[in-house]
Design a protein around this motif. Structure first.
Motif, PDB file in Angstrom:
ATOM      1  N   LEU A  76       0.852  -1.391   0.100  1.00 23.85           N
ATOM      2  CA  LEU A  76       0.202  -0.032  -0.099  1.00 23.85           C
ATOM      3  C   LEU A  76       0.775   1.148   0.149  1.00 23.85           C
ATOM      4  N   THR A  77       2.096   1.315  -0.290  1.00 24.73           N
ATOM      5  CA  THR A  77       2.874   2.182  -0.374  1.00 24.73           C
ATOM      6  C   THR A  77       2.404   3.355  -1.200  1.00 24.73           C
ATOM      7  N   TRP A  78       2.188   3.083  -2.598  1.00 26.81           N
ATOM      8  CA  TRP A  78       1.630   3.960  -3.664  1.00 26.81           C
ATOM      9  C   TRP A  78       0.258   4.844  -2.973  1.00 26.81           C
ATOM     10  N   PRO A  79      -0.688   4.095  -2.424  1.00 24.17           N
ATOM     11  CA  PRO A  79      -1.787   4.660  -2.187  1.00 24.17           C
ATOM     12  C   PRO A  79      -1.588   5.559  -1.035  1.00 24.17           C
ATOM     13  N   ARG A  80      -0.748   5.309  -0.225  1.00 22.66           N
ATOM     14  CA  ARG A  80      -0.402   6.110   0.920  1.00 22.66           C
ATOM     15  C   ARG A  80       0.256   7.445   0.433  1.00 22.66           C
ATOM     16  N   MET A  82      -0.044   8.632  -2.219  1.00 19.93           N
ATOM     17  CA  MET A  82      -1.085   9.552  -3.009  1.00 19.93           C
ATOM     18  C   MET A  82      -1.927  10.258  -1.864  1.00 19.93           C
ATOM     19  N   ALA A  83      -2.239   9.390  -0.867  1.00 18.09           N
ATOM     20  CA  ALA A  83      -2.921  10.160   0.220  1.00 18.09           C
ATOM     21  C   ALA A  83      -2.163  11.427   0.892  1.00 18.09           C
ATOM     22  N   GLY A  84      -1.053  11.305   1.044  1.00 19.84           N
ATOM     23  CA  GLY A  84      -0.154  12.552   1.476  1.00 19.84           C
ATOM     24  C   GLY A  84      -0.176  13.345   0.470  1.00 19.84           C
ATOM     25  N   VAL A  85       0.122  13.406  -0.661  1.00 21.78           N
ATOM     26  CA  VAL A  85       0.053  14.223  -1.850  1.00 21.78           C
ATOM     27  C   VAL A  85      -0.858  15.157  -1.911  1.00 21.78           C
ATOM     28  N   LEU A  86      -2.058  14.346  -1.708  1.00 22.24           N
ATOM     29  CA  LEU A  86      -3.359  14.983  -1.848  1.00 22.24           C
ATOM     30  C   LEU A  86      -3.875  15.760  -0.696  1.00 22.24           C
ATOM     31  N   LEU A  87      -3.348  15.222   0.465  1.00 25.27           N
ATOM     32  CA  LEU A  87      -3.486  16.262   1.659  1.00 25.27           C
ATOM     33  C   LEU A  87      -2.609  17.326   1.736  1.00 25.27           C
ATOM     34  N   VAL A  88      -1.451  17.366   1.046  1.00 25.76           N
ATOM     35  CA  VAL A  88      -0.636  18.373   0.862  1.00 25.76           C
ATOM     36  C   VAL A  88      -1.297  19.573   0.026  1.00 25.76           C
ATOM     37  N   LEU A  89      -1.786  18.954  -1.075  1.00 21.54           N
ATOM     38  CA  LEU A  89      -2.503  19.743  -2.135  1.00 21.54           C
ATOM     39  C   LEU A  89      -3.846  20.500  -1.470  1.00 21.54           C
ATOM     40  N   MET A  90      -4.428  19.854  -0.636  1.00 19.08           N
ATOM     41  CA  MET A  90      -5.672  20.221  -0.168  1.00 19.08           C
ATOM     42  C   MET A  90      -5.493  21.430   0.795  1.00 19.08           C
ATOM     43  N   GLY A  91      -4.292  21.232   1.779  1.00 11.33           N
ATOM     44  CA  GLY A  91      -3.884  22.208   2.378  1.00 11.33           C
ATOM     45  C   GLY A  91      -3.415  23.725   1.785  1.00 11.33           C
ATOM     46  N   LEU A  92      -3.006  23.520   0.654  1.00 17.86           N
ATOM     47  CA  LEU A  92      -2.337  24.501  -0.429  1.00 17.86           C
ATOM     48  C   LEU A  92      -3.878  25.202  -0.850  1.00 17.86           C
ATOM     49  N   ALA A 151      -8.903   8.914  -0.975  1.00 16.93           N
ATOM     50  CA  ALA A 151      -7.186   8.338  -1.191  1.00 16.93           C
ATOM     51  C   ALA A 151      -6.713   7.828   0.216  1.00 16.93           C
ATOM     52  N   PHE A 152      -7.145   8.484   1.261  1.00 16.30           N
ATOM     53  CA  PHE A 152      -6.711   7.716   2.728  1.00 16.30           C
ATOM     54  C   PHE A 152      -7.518   6.533   2.716  1.00 16.30           C
ATOM     55  N   ALA A 153      -8.923   6.272   2.457  1.00 16.62           N
ATOM     56  CA  ALA A 153      -9.485   5.261   2.530  1.00 16.62           C
ATOM     57  C   ALA A 153      -9.005   4.055   1.683  1.00 16.62           C
ATOM     58  N   ALA A 154      -8.568   4.415   0.463  1.00 21.30           N
ATOM     59  CA  ALA A 154      -7.836   3.528  -0.278  1.00 21.30           C
ATOM     60  C   ALA A 154      -6.736   2.718   0.233  1.00 21.30           C
ATOM     61  N   ALA A 155      -5.984   3.767   0.852  1.00 13.65           N
ATOM     62  CA  ALA A 155      -4.468   3.374   1.496  1.00 13.65           C
ATOM     63  C   ALA A 155      -4.812   2.551   2.617  1.00 13.65           C
ATOM     64  N   GLN A 156      -6.059   2.368   3.020  1.00 17.37           N
ATOM     65  CA  GLN A 156      -6.268   1.438   4.386  1.00 17.37           C
ATOM     66  C   GLN A 156      -6.253  -0.029   3.988  1.00 17.37           C
ATOM     67  N   LEU A 203      -1.947  23.371   8.520  1.00 24.41           N
ATOM     68  CA  LEU A 203      -1.965  22.299   9.525  1.00 24.41           C
ATOM     69  C   LEU A 203      -2.267  20.976   8.465  1.00 24.41           C
ATOM     70  N   LEU A 204      -3.314  21.020   7.800  1.00 27.04           N
ATOM     71  CA  LEU A 204      -3.289  19.900   6.623  1.00 27.04           C
ATOM     72  C   LEU A 204      -2.127  19.769   6.155  1.00 27.04           C
ATOM     73  N   ILE A 205      -1.326  20.653   5.682  1.00 26.19           N
ATOM     74  CA  ILE A 205      -0.069  20.295   4.820  1.00 26.19           C
ATOM     75  C   ILE A 205       1.011  19.560   5.782  1.00 26.19           C
ATOM     76  N   VAL A 206       0.846  19.986   6.960  1.00 21.65           N
ATOM     77  CA  VAL A 206       1.885  19.095   7.952  1.00 21.65           C
ATOM     78  C   VAL A 206       1.240  17.852   8.267  1.00 21.65           C
ATOM     79  N   PHE A 207       0.000  17.510   8.374  1.00 18.86           N
ATOM     80  CA  PHE A 207      -0.571  16.227   8.169  1.00 18.86           C
ATOM     81  C   PHE A 207      -0.135  15.328   7.042  1.00 18.86           C
ATOM     82  N   GLY A 208      -0.165  16.156   5.902  1.00 17.37           N
ATOM     83  CA  GLY A 208       0.155  15.482   4.355  1.00 17.37           C
ATOM     84  C   GLY A 208       1.595  15.242   4.595  1.00 17.37           C
ATOM     85  N   LEU A 209       2.424  15.942   4.917  1.00 16.98           N
ATOM     86  CA  LEU A 209       3.948  15.634   4.974  1.00 16.98           C
ATOM     87  C   LEU A 209       4.127  14.549   6.019  1.00 16.98           C
ATOM     88  N   TRP A 210       3.391  14.584   7.095  1.00 14.93           N
ATOM     89  CA  TRP A 210       3.654  13.335   8.144  1.00 14.93           C
ATOM     90  C   TRP A 210       3.255  12.053   7.606  1.00 14.93           C
TER      91      TRP A 210
END
Length: 221
Positions: A76-80, A82-92, A151-156, A203-210
């Protein structure tokens, strides 16, 4: 992705992105509120509407969780990522620094054009319970924040975990949308101010980077 971290991240994303949710659903929330009459009727309609919306999120989460399991198995590395990238983009996006996620919302509009007439047939509401199917339909409103959650859900990698993280996301959005039924104009003015939007976005960007760090660490191991 550890389920506890995903639940916390998605609840926080829903909470921080509440202004975006209110902006997307503000019209229907206002219409439900103004047409209800008494305070108890307004509360009943708002609860039914939001219950339907959260059910839609959870069902979509279970579906993409099943898809992630079927396509990626335990890798599940790739879905994870993608989830992180989308979270960063959502923060932006929320911080008004870069609105790249608008292309996702435009893509989702293709499905929405087919579903929206179903919701419109329920308006104006004649019974409070009609707000429930209306919420079910409105859960599919094109929204970059929802797609980030999916994307987070798919990564589960499982339907149950995927449904749970989207349930957490839906619960996180409740404060803004429920309060919007009473104080729509005042709440939107506060949430759309530069300071709150920038804070929520960062804060969402921080979650995405984490999330990205977790995905890369898991892949390395």
């Amino acid at each position: 992705m550890e389920l506890g971290f995903a639940l916390l991240s998605l609840f926080a994303a829903g909470l921080l992105g509440g202004g975006h949710c209110l902006g997307m659903c503000g019209g229907i929330v206002g219409a439900l509120s103004l047409s209800a009459g008494s305070r108890s009727a307004r509360l009943t309609r708002m609860l039914c509407y939001n219950l339907g919306r959260v059910i839609s999120y959870s069902l979509m989460g279970a579906l993409v969780g099943w898809g992630g399991e079927a396509v990626f198995g335990t890798q599940l590395t790739w879905p994870r990522l993608m989830a992180g990238v989308l979270l960063v983009l959502m923060g932006l996006y929320l911080a008004d620094l870069w609105r790249a996620l608008t292309w996702l919302e435009r893509a989702g509009a293709v499905l929405w054009r087919r579903l929206q007439p179903l919701g419109n047939r329920l308006l104006p509401l004649k019974h409070h319970w009609q707000a429930l199917p209306l919420g079910l339909v409105w859960g599919f409103l094109p929204c970059g924040l929802v797609y980030t959650g999916l994307a987070f859900a798919a990564a589960q990698g499982s339907p149950l975990s995927g449904g749970l993280v989207m349930l957490a996301f839906g619960l996180g959005t409740l404060p803004a949308v429920l309060l919007g039924g009473w104080f729509a104009s005042e709440l939107q003015a506060i949430i759309r101010a530069r300071g709150p939007r920038l804070t929520a976005g960062l804060l969402l960007i921080v979650f995405g980077l984490w999330t990205l760090w977790q995905a890369l660490s898991a892949g390395h191991h």
